[in-house]
Design an enzyme around this catalytic site. Structure first.
Site, PDB file in Angstrom:
ATOM      1  N   PHE A 162      -7.038  -7.416  57.074  1.00  0.00           N
ATOM      2  CA  PHE A 162      -6.829  -5.833  58.012  1.00  0.00           C
ATOM      3  C   PHE A 162      -8.297  -4.974  58.029  1.00  0.00           C
ATOM      4  CE2 PHE A 162      -3.132  -6.582  55.117  1.00  0.00           C
ATOM      5  CZ  PHE A 162      -2.341  -6.032  55.002  1.00  0.00           C
ATOM      6  N   ASP A 163      -7.972  -4.243  59.338  1.00  0.00           N
ATOM      7  CA  ASP A 163      -9.003  -3.468  59.539  1.00  0.00           C
ATOM      8  C   ASP A 163      -9.224  -2.361  58.589  1.00  0.00           C
ATOM      9  OD1 ASP A 163     -11.799  -1.714  60.669  1.00  0.00           O
ATOM     10  OD2 ASP A 163     -10.187  -1.097  62.168  1.00  0.00           O
ATOM     11  N   PHE A 164     -10.050  -1.618  58.347  1.00  0.00           N
ATOM     12  CA  PHE A 164      -9.651  -0.438  56.857  1.00  0.00           C
ATOM     13  C   PHE A 164      -9.083   0.619  58.123  1.00  0.00           C
ATOM     14  CE2 PHE A 164     -10.962   2.898  54.330  1.00  0.00           C
ATOM     15  CZ  PHE A 164     -10.957   2.433  52.924  1.00  0.00           C
ATOM     16  N   PHE A 282      -4.948  -6.640  61.247  1.00  0.00           N
ATOM     17  CA  PHE A 282      -4.299  -5.890  62.289  1.00  0.00           C
ATOM     18  C   PHE A 282      -6.245  -5.127  62.568  1.00  0.00           C
ATOM     19  CE2 PHE A 282      -1.025  -7.186  59.693  1.00  0.00           C
ATOM     20  CZ  PHE A 282      -0.462  -7.030  59.982  1.00  0.00           C
ATOM     21  N   ASP A 284      -7.527  -1.211  64.545  1.00  0.00           N
ATOM     22  CA  ASP A 284      -7.056  -0.629  65.772  1.00  0.00           C
ATOM     23  C   ASP A 284      -7.439   0.052  66.608  1.00  0.00           C
ATOM     24  OD1 ASP A 284      -9.410   0.417  63.666  1.00  0.00           O
ATOM     25  OD2 ASP A 284      -8.588   3.150  64.452  1.00  0.00           O
TER      26      ASP A 284
END
Length: 311
Positions: A162-164, A282, A284
């Site tokens: 995951f990105d944060f 993932f 954004d």
């Protein structure tokens, strides 16, 4: 006793994210829905190739084998297909031995509103516009990018990255960075608020569910010497020190159990991902994903200022 579906980790996935129906989709665009339905019926015995989301879906379903007394994972297909075209989809599910029994075939209707009816914390789709609408309506959805060479290995591990900011947490920090366009001011802001957890982003509910399973994993590793850890969770973020403290505070405050943390501070994410080899990543920010997507199954979460220039 198995969990009720409301208590499970429920993931919704489109048929085109799970299987490669790109040629069929082109047929639909060029010749229309009737020809598409006819093709799917006439080619029902042709098994489709794997879609980008397949490695992730296949492996996360294996948690039902590990925790067979609970069966904590549920995958539901949400498809715009008509039911007759959906027969090929369900045949492919059986061919690849996926434990998926629930599917909604919606004859062109938007699938993502049905997430609420099954309690899904994620919807994976190859339809970019549909995912944008879902996020705008408050549904945790991700656009699945094409992946030419998804990771294939013989070990039994499931690796999720995951990105944060804008994914696990909201985009408060990204707003500060983009509005100020000054890394030093961003770091000063994050240092100032290091003890204030960030608000949840769109995939926080997903990570909460996965983290709960991670806690079970740790108990198994501790109590069963022969058990090999199955689930690995990584945070791969452009943050670096001193902005790391607020990230760690946010994870701890939410009670999240993760494994690797990569504080890259400008290092290209693809360089780390190619070593980590997650089964899904993932982020954004589409530019990070486009560089990684050839070899890493990548999902764009079109949330917040990084995508819309504001909340």
């Amino acid at each position: 006793m198995p969990y009720l579906i409301e208590d499970k980790l429920v993931i919704a996935v489109s048929s085109t994210a799970l299987f490669d129906f790109s040629a069929e989709h082109d047929l639909y665009l060029k010749e229309g829905v009737d020809q598409f339905r006819s093709y799917q019926r006439d080619n029902r015995t042709e098994v489709p190739q794997l879609g980008t989301a397949f490695p992730f879906i296949q492996r996360i379903l294996q948690l039902n084998t590990i925790y067979s007394d609970h069966n904590p994972i549920e995958v539901v297909i949400l498809s715009r297909n008509h039911a007759d075209a959906g027969l090929r989809v369900m045949d492919a599910v059986r061919h690849y031995e996926l434990s998926i029994s629930r599917a909604f075939f919606l004859a062109g209707s938007l699938p993502y509103p049905y997430m609420e009816s099954v309690g899904a914390v994620l919807y994976l789709s190859t339809n970019k516009d549909e995912v944008n609408r879902a996020i705008a309506d408050g549904f945790p959805a991700g656009y699945v990018l094409p992946c030419e060479n998804p990771p294939i290995d013989d070990n039994r591990q499931l690796r999720i990255a995951f990105d944060f900011d804008g994914v696990i947490a909201d985009d408060e920090a990204e707003i500060v960075y983009q509005e100020k366009d000054d890394l030093d001011l961003f770091h000063e802001h994050e240092r100032r608020f290091r003890n204030k957890p960030l608000q949840s982003g769109p995939l926080m509910p997903l990570l909460r569910k996965i983290s709960a399973l991670k806690t079970l994993e740790r108990h198994r590793v501790k109590n069963m010497k022969e058990y090999t850890e199955f689930l690995r969770i990584a945070i791969v973020t452009a943050r670096n020190a001193p902005a790391h403290e607020r990230l760690i505070k946010t994870l701890a405050d939410a009670g999240l159990d993760t494994d690797e943390l990569f504080l890259l501070g400008g290092i290209e994410k693809k360089k780390v991902l190619d070593v980590l080899k997650p089964h899904i990543f993932f982020d954004d920010q589409i530019d990070h994903l486009q560089r990684a997507a050839a070899s890493i199954p990548s999902v764009h979460i079109p949330f917040g200022i990084a995508n819309y220039g504001g909340k």
